[in-house]
Write an enzyme that holds these catalytic residues in place. Structure first.
Site, short mmCIF file in Angstrom:
data_model
loop_
_atom_site.label_atom_id
_atom_site.label_comp_id
_atom_site.label_asym_id
_atom_site.label_seq_id
_atom_site.Cartn_x
_atom_site.Cartn_y
_atom_site.Cartn_z
N PRO A 287 -10.91 -0.13 1.22
CA PRO A 287 -9.53 0.19 1.54
C PRO A 287 -8.66 -1.06 1.62
O PRO A 287 -9.11 -2.11 2.06
CB PRO A 287 -9.63 0.86 2.92
CG PRO A 287 -10.87 0.29 3.52
CD PRO A 287 -11.81 0.02 2.38
N ARG A 289 -4.44 -0.68 1.47
CA ARG A 289 -3.22 -0.14 2.08
C ARG A 289 -3.48 0.58 3.40
O ARG A 289 -2.73 0.41 4.36
CB ARG A 289 -2.61 0.85 1.09
CG ARG A 289 -1.24 1.39 1.48
CD ARG A 289 -0.83 2.56 0.57
NE ARG A 289 -1.02 2.26 -0.83
CZ ARG A 289 -0.09 1.73 -1.62
NH1 ARG A 289 1.12 1.49 -1.16
NH2 ARG A 289 -0.35 1.46 -2.89
N CYS A 355 20.68 -10.47 -8.11
CA CYS A 355 21.54 -10.00 -9.20
C CYS A 355 20.80 -9.06 -10.15
O CYS A 355 20.54 -9.40 -11.30
CB CYS A 355 22.10 -11.20 -9.95
SG CYS A 355 22.90 -12.33 -8.82
C1 LIG Z 1 -6.33 -2.32 -5.25
C2 LIG Z 1 -7.77 -2.02 -5.12
C3 LIG Z 1 -8.28 -1.50 -3.95
C4 LIG Z 1 -7.43 -1.14 -2.75
O1 LIG Z 1 -6.52 -0.14 -3.01
P1 LIG Z 1 -5.65 0.47 -1.80
O2 LIG Z 1 -4.87 1.54 -2.45
O3 LIG Z 1 -4.81 -0.62 -1.28
O4 LIG Z 1 -6.61 0.99 -0.78
C5 LIG Z 1 -9.64 -1.30 -3.88
N1 LIG Z 1 -10.46 -1.59 -4.91
C6 LIG Z 1 -10.00 -2.10 -6.08
C7 LIG Z 1 -10.94 -2.41 -7.17
C8 LIG Z 1 -8.64 -2.33 -6.22
O5 LIG Z 1 -8.19 -2.83 -7.37
#
Ligand SMILES: *Cc1c(COP(=O)(O)O)cnc(C)c1O
Length: 428
Positions: A287, A289, A355
């Site tokens: 995880p 986000r 801008c």
């Molecule tokens: C971006 C990413 C995540 C995390 O994604 P979230 O939406 O921020 O939880 C996990 N694994 C991989 C391989 C990613 O590219």
């Protein structure tokens, strides 16, 4: 509604917004604006929710969390999560360097990304990461060649593109067959057979990551089933998979989203893994986000209120270079005044000074504000500062982390002169 964890919220008593014990308006005075503010406890409590769900009712640990640091890679954020036992998911050599800088255990690192350079692969192998998540057949061969040259063995996992629709914004959907990510589902078995024959490759896992800001668990369960089918087939052929990495992507509530909560979500996935008879497989979750998104806000000050017959603009001192998500994905972020006021509310587009017409932070927002007021742009802890640029020669914002009643400056505001110190004119 569960927009903001209580750690960042409005206090009726004070008529003000707080992050833990600190008033946001006061932070703006002390550190200036634009300013990113993170609540340490909001990050840690989200992590603890994941981690607790990784331990099954019978007391055994079934999964581990590898924080996807691209969501917010400030060293303070990484260090707090490391102290709680988090591993990390990396997508570049730069992120590998950050992880090592805070003293992360190499065995807690998994390295993903579609375009790993030879140098990045070399660094990852020398470091001794837990796993390199391979995204294409040519990359697999390049890793084998580099491992051979270094006299090392490369632990790998193949990133499966399960071809499921995550029902999210097209720019953050990654598990459809026309996305650039992963190895096409129908090529996965043959690629594992190929990998198993390579001299310096150790097959250790399988992974997928279907997108971001996913608010419904069903695409995850579909992807999980498809990946478990592959594991069954691989086992029959004698190719053993030790871990299953399910990626990240769980959404957060930006105001009107209703994602499953962290505990429900993790239980759902782990229950399915067990139901299908894979209770002994190590599971990794990545995880990003959902650990940090609602643990941060961006503070900005109202410069001008420009009223017109068709539209009113609230021009603030933060812009698309500070928070790119609205310009990039037309993303919604709630915007609130950090202190209540008696002026009558008006409908505004909240825009920055850059801008570009794409430089907006919120559209059609009813706000009771005056010049000089401080606004908080909510849910800005993920993909906020990390996506910031210096467009229009704007220094990037400062970042502060709140721990109880204390505010720690965790990144200084960039000075303007630092933005051109590496440039030269042709005059000798
Ligand atoms: C971006 C990413 C995540 C995390 O994604 P979230 O939406 O921020 O939880 C996990 N694994 C991989 C391989 C990613 O590219």
């Amino acid at each position: 509604m569960n927009v903001i964890p209580a750690l960042i919220g409005f206090s009726e008593k004070n008529g003000q917004w707080f992050a833990e014990g600190v008033s946001l308006a006061q932070l703006a005075k002390d550190f200036g604006t634009p300013l990113y503010v993170y609540s340490k406890e909001a990050i840690c409590s989200a992590y603890r929710a994941y981690d607790a769900a990784c331990i099954r009712p019978n007391g055994t640990r079934r999964a581990r969390i590898h924080y996807a640091m691209k969501a917010n890679s400030n060293l303070a954020v990484l260090d707090e999560l490391k102290q709680l036992g988090a591993g990390f998911d990396l997508v570049s050599g730069g992120e590998l360097a950050r992880a090592l800088h805070i003293g992360a255990d190499p065995k807690s690192l998994v390295f993903a990304g579609v375009g790993k350079s030879s140098l990045e692969i070399e660094d990852a192998l020398r470091t001794g990461v837990k796993c390199i998540n391979v995204e294409s057949i040519p990359e697999l061969h390049r890793i084998n060649t580099i491992a051979k040259k270094l006299g090392l063995r490369a632990p790998i996992s193949l990133r499966v593109n399960p071809d499921v629709d995550a029902n999210t914004h097209p720019y953050i959907s990654t598990g459809l067959k026309d996305n650039k990510f992963g190895i096409a589902y129908h090529e996965v078995l043959k690629t594992y057979r190929e990998a198993a024959l390579l001299s310096h490759i150790d097959v250790v896992g399988i992974d997928c990551h279907i997108g971001s800001q996913i608010t419904n668990a069903s695409p995850y369960l579909d992807a999980l089933d498809k990946v478990l089918d592959l594991i069954t087939q691989l086992q029959r052929e004698g190719i053993l998979i030790h871990h299953l990495d399910l990626g990240g992507g769980l959404g957060i509530d930006y105001g009107s989203d209703a994602p499953p909560n962290i505990t429900e979500f993790t239980n759902l996935l782990l229950n399915r893994v067990e139901e299908r008879g894979y209770g002994n497989l190590e599971v990794l979750l990545e995880p990003g986000r959902s650990l940090v998104g609602n643990a941060g806000v961006l503070l900005t000050e109202v410069e001008y209120l420009k009223t017109g017959s068709d539209k009113n603009f609230c021009i603030v001192n933060a812009a698309m270079n500070d928070l790119m998500r609205p310009a990039l994905y037309e993303a919604y972020h709630a915007i609130v005044p950090t202190q209540t006021s008696n002026v009558s509310p008006r409908l505004y587009d909240v825009v920055g000074p850059v801008c570009e017409s794409g430089d907006w932070l919120g559209k059609d927002r009813m706000l009771a504000i005056s010049e000089g007021d401080v606004l908080a742009i909510l849910s800005a802890g993920a993909y906020g500062f990390v996506m910031a640029s210096n467009y229009n020669t704007r220094g990037r914002a400062a970042e502060v982390m709140i721990d109880g009643n204390q505010a720690f400056l965790v990144r200084e505001r960039e000075t303007v002169s630092s933005l051109y110190e590496k440039e030269r004119t042709l005059n000798k």
